[in-house]
Design an enzyme around this catalytic site. Structure first.
Site, mmCIF file in Angstrom:
data_model
loop_
_atom_site.group_PDB
_atom_site.id
_atom_site.type_symbol
_atom_site.label_atom_id
_atom_site.label_comp_id
_atom_site.label_asym_id
_atom_site.label_seq_id
_atom_site.Cartn_x
_atom_site.Cartn_y
_atom_site.Cartn_z
ATOM 1 N N GLU A 116 67.422 -54.713 98.446
ATOM 2 C CA GLU A 116 68.486 -54.768 99.450
ATOM 3 C C GLU A 116 68.556 -56.136 100.134
ATOM 4 O OE1 GLU A 116 69.936 -52.250 98.800
ATOM 5 O OE2 GLU A 116 68.598 -50.548 98.580
ATOM 6 N N ASP A 148 75.286 -56.197 91.708
ATOM 7 C CA ASP A 148 74.618 -55.138 90.964
ATOM 8 C C ASP A 148 75.102 -55.163 89.518
ATOM 9 O OD1 ASP A 148 73.157 -54.101 93.091
ATOM 10 O OD2 ASP A 148 74.739 -52.707 93.680
#
Length: 497
Positions: free
Chosen positions: A188, A327
């Site tokens: 993250e 991602d």
């Protein structure tokens, strides 16, 4: 290099899903990402390698994802899923026989895509991900970066558990690929001041932060604090051209709509059409129109990168560096046309005078400037910790803190390795995955996420109770049963904690 350098960084991650449900998340999530993102992107990278290209992009693969892509059970289930995909396309062909010609064509295209995926899997992937990935790493086609074992939000971890999770993750990558990553995608992009010292101790030389952590000054890597560890920041001006909270290429009307299903077949037959268009009113997907849009968006992105690099060169008086990070699952899984767009951009950037490289290549080229003191940060909402430490997940944070205290009090050093203590640590790391808090905060399969955090915590508590009571036999029996379901990181040794 006269114009500047550019790096794509892709972060491949899913939490441990094996044996934990199938639809709509669970293993289905893994299978869709595998078929639609991992297979085509690795195929693209293999072809680039055959052309003699190197330093194409920086690829992050989390240890917990790699464990699933190498797992015999997951490989078998994915093979079955691919066959089912082909059968569903055949079903759709019968259903859409008298429908719009675009729908009939779509069913045939889906059948061909499934057949190609089956052939790719059976010819290259039957022994897992690591044998496919390793030549790309060995030959320098990509830079591989890793991370902590189960993708925990590191700022909320006790320093001892944080260090253990990182060492375990790096060791796992070394065992699978013969390379210990020098870089990591911090889960993250979570950071708190001082973490660079832990990175240095683990041999990590570079990591990712989000652009706001550097106040947008992302033109060069920066050494962090008094360490030699370098951080690279996402250039949001460029990155958000693709995927922003409000707009981006994947939302174009011509692209395949991720959210609209044909429920009998499970296929996605519609294009986005319009943001306010209801599913039943969406137009059939048109591959030719989508391909034209891919080319248009690739050219636009290349133009954005060129203009950004020219601006940074003028500002700093020397060629600079742009990092666009995403991602991996965006490309193919969420955005059907993503792999085609990515290949078009990677081929077009050098033709536009942009030096395409990796984070390693940028470091070696000297695209690093002086030290910076980073604030506590992440790439989540608000760029702080609220997604993983906010009011909505206060119970998960409290439970995680209590679990960590109990873990450190229960695990005992000793000369004899204990399978029960190993599984205790494994369940703790699975319970501490950052995914559960993210899914709850974002209300994305929140019930599943809470269930997963609860299940692993409950198993941890029962093992801790048996170990605490000195009931070694029952503890070992329970650990053996649990490992049948949740057994990643066989090398994990609790004594190292």
């Amino acid at each position: 290099m006269k114009l500047g350098s550019f790096s794509f960084v892709l972060h491949s991650h899913l939490p441990w899903l094996a044996h934990h449900g199938s639809w709509p998340v669970g293993e289905e999530w893994l299978h869709q990402a595998w078929a639609h993102s991992y297979l085509p992107i690795v195929d693209m990278l293999r072809r680039f390698g055959e052309e003699g290209r190197s330093d194409v992009l920086t690829l992050g693969v989390t240890p917990v994802l790699a464990a699933q892509l190498d797992d015999p059970y997951c490989l078998r289930e994915f093979h079955l899923w691919l066959g089912n995909w082909q059968l569903r396309a055949q079903l759709a062909a019968g259903q859409w026989r008298t429908a719009d010609p675009l729908l009939r064509s779509l069913a045939a295209d889906e059948h061909q895509r499934a057949a190609k995926a089956i052939e790719e899997f059976e010819s290259r992937w039957r022994h897992g991900f690591s044998p496919v990935l390793r030549p790309l790493v060995d030959n320098g086609v990509i830079e591989l970066i890793g991370g902590p074992a189960t993708h925990p939000f590191q700022p909320l971890l006790d320093p001892r558990i944080r260090a253990f999770a990182l060492r375990t993750g790096l060791a796992d990558t070394q065992l699978r690929l013969g390379h210990t990553p020098e870089g990591i995608w911090a889960p993250e992009c979570g950071y708190e001041p001082g973490m660079e010292d832990g990175y240095a101790a683990a041999g990590v030389k570079r990591f990712l932060v989000d652009g706001p952590a550097l106040h947008g000054n992302t033109a060069f890597g920066r050494t962090v604090g008094s360490s030699d560890v370098v951080c690279f920041g996402r250039d949001l001006e460029v990155t958000y051209r693709v995927w922003s909270p409000k707009a981006g290429y994947p939302g174009d009307a011509a692209y395949k709509d991720f959210h609209t299903y044909d429920h009998p077949s499970g296929l996605k037959p519609s294009r986005v059409t319009g943001k306010q268009v209801s599913p039943e009113d969406k137009k059939p997907y048109d591959p030719e129109l989508a391909a034209q849009t891919v080319q248009k968006h690739a050219e636009d992105f290349i133009d954005v990168v060129v203009r950004r690099l020219k601006s940074l060169r003028d500002q700093h008086g020397r060629p600079a560096h742009v990092v666009a990070a995403y991602d991996t699952e965006l490309y193919g899984h969420w955005w059907h046309e993503g792999p085609a767009w990515l290949e078009a951009v990677l081929r077009g950037l050098p033709e536009a005078g942009v030096h395409v490289t990796t984070l390693r290549g940028a470091t070696e080229a000297g695209l690093v400037s002086g030290p910076v003191d980073l604030p506590a940060s992440s790439w989540g909402s608000g760029k702080d910790w609220r997604v993983w430490d906010g009011e909505k997940v206060a119970d998960l944070v409290s439970s995680g803190a209590e679990l960590q205290k109990k873990l450190l009090a229960t695990v005992a050093p000793g000369s004899v390795r204990s399978a029960a203590q190993d599984q205790l640590v494994r369940e703790a790391l699975l319970a501490l995955s950052s995914d559960w808090a993210f899914m709850v905060t974002k209300d994305s399969a929140a019930d599943y996420a809470r269930h997963r955090a609860h299940v692993h915590t409950e198993r941890f508590d029962e093992l801790a109770r048996l170990i605490g009571y000195g009931d070694a036999l029952k503890a070992e029996e329970l650990a053996a049963r649990l490992r049948q379901q949740d057994g990643p990181f066989g090398h994990l040794d609790a004594r190292a904690l």
